[in-house]
Design an enzyme around this catalytic site. Structure first.
Site, PDB file in Angstrom:
ATOM      1  CD  GLU A  36      -3.111   0.918   0.388  1.00 18.38           C
ATOM      2  OE1 GLU A  36      -2.466   1.912   0.011  1.00 18.38           O
ATOM      3  OE2 GLU A  36      -4.348   0.846   0.289  1.00 18.38           O
ATOM      4  CG  ASN A 122      -7.128   3.996   4.234  1.00 23.34           C
ATOM      5  OD1 ASN A 122      -6.740   4.251   3.104  1.00 23.34           O
ATOM      6  ND2 ASN A 122      -7.476   2.770   4.599  1.00 23.34           N
ATOM      7  CD  GLU A 146      -5.023  -4.237   6.268  1.00 23.47           C
ATOM      8  OE1 GLU A 146      -5.216  -3.003   6.248  1.00 23.47           O
ATOM      9  OE2 GLU A 146      -5.381  -4.987   5.353  1.00 23.47           O
ATOM     10  CG  ASN A 180      -9.512   3.418   0.964  1.00 26.46           C
ATOM     11  OD1 ASN A 180      -8.340   3.722   0.809  1.00 26.46           O
ATOM     12  ND2 ASN A 180      -9.870   2.191   1.320  1.00 26.46           N
ATOM     13  CG  ASP A 234      -7.405   0.834  -1.323  1.00 22.87           C
ATOM     14  OD1 ASP A 234      -7.199   1.873  -0.678  1.00 22.87           O
ATOM     15  OD2 ASP A 234      -7.145  -0.299  -0.873  1.00 22.87           O
TER      16      ASP A 234
END
EC number: 3.1.1.17
Length: 305
Positions: A36, A122, A146, A180, A234
């Site tokens: 990510e 996030n 996570e 997100n 995302d």
């Protein structure tokens, strides 16, 4: 490792002008659990990204391979750079947004709103005026994979703006299921925010919303910018022409400023996030489940890095 067949799926002729047909998809690294938060450092010519469950951040340098940038990472997810070139990160583990100073020390920018702990920041983006905008879904407190399992203290899952002068935090949107990824249009007049709540609720929206940015402080005129036809949106970025490049279930989807799907870059894994980088900012780096991919495009990323 390079992919020999074409990774492109063209839905609109405009997409043909954004891609390099001879450019193959390269897999640069393949030993993550959930990759990510990629961010490009132009001054160092390197990419840093998060491997959330493995509690580490990694660094890729061309011809230099991959090394560990930080471990433990406090389950860091999204990353960006501020206008001074400092790393700004969203930590699931600390339920906070932090800034890594030039000397390596860490400054906490935000960890509470109205006296209560944030959910699990996030993704994050920095406006040209220095304000820090970030999303705060609950993914990092849903389990111990996570982050650390916990009950949310915030009644809603918000998008926040942190004032660079006062440090004051404002909730600028409060009606998301799970906000997100987010990114500004090249002129910063629009903020795009993904809603990924379909990750745990199949009936929930699978779209990116757009908001008009007013006085670089407020968001108005909410509307659906685009819907995702495979998986969900995302993390994403915007190129210099205002096209939105977003992660999705089957790879990367590119939408024109009008919200129309222009084309896709198909991947063998679910994409989580992406960023523009390379010496000319025409290389798209994609974090996708276990791997880091890259592909050269005929467009460049908006903003600075």
């Amino acid at each position: 490792m390079s992919q020999t067949s074409s990774p492109y799926e063209i839905h609109d002729d405009r997409f043909r002008h954004l891609i390099v047909p001879s450019s193959g998809l390269e897999e640069l690294y393949s030993d993550c659990r959930w990759a990510e938060g990629p961010v490009w450092f132009s001054d160092l010519q390197c990419l840093i990204w998060s491997d959330i469950p493995n509690q580490r951040m990694l660094r890729w340098v061309k011809d230099g391979g991959v090394s560990v940038f930080r471990t433990p990472s406090n389950f860091t997810n999204g990353n960006t750079r501020d206008r001074q070139g400092r790393l700004v990160s969203c930590e699931h583990g600390g339920r906070r947004v932090t800034r890594t100073e030039i000397d390596g020390s860490i400054t906490v920018l935000a960890d509470r709103y109205e006296g209560k702990r944030l959910n699990s920041p996030n993704d994050v983006v920095v406006h040209s005026d220095g304000s820090v905008w970030f999303t705060d879904p609950t993914y990092g407190i849903k389990s111990d994979y996570e982050g650390f399992r916990a009950e949310p203290e915030q009644a809603t899952r918000n998008v926040y703006r942190l004032d660079p002068q006062t440090g004051e935090i404002d909730a600028v949107v409060t009606d998301f299921g799970q906000p997100n990824g987010l990114a500004f249009s090249p002129d910063e007049k629009i903020l795009y925010v993904a809603d990924s709540s379909s990750s745990h609720d199949p009936s929930a929206p699978r779209h990116i919303r757009a908001f008009d940015v007013v006085d670089s402080r407020q968001l108005k005129n909410s509307r659906v910018f685009c819907d995702i036809d495979n998986g969900l949106a995302d993390g994403f970025r915007v190129d210099v022409d205002g096209n939105v490049w977003t992660s999705a279930g089957d790879g990367v989807h590119c939408f024109g400023p009008d919200g129309k799907l222009l084309g896709k870059i198909l991947l063998p894994q679910t994409a989580a996030n992406l960023t523009f980088g390379g010496p000319r900012r025409n290389q798209l780096f994609i974090t996708a489940t276990k791997s880091l991919y890259a592909i050269f495009l005929a467009t460049t990323g908006a903003g600075v890095s």
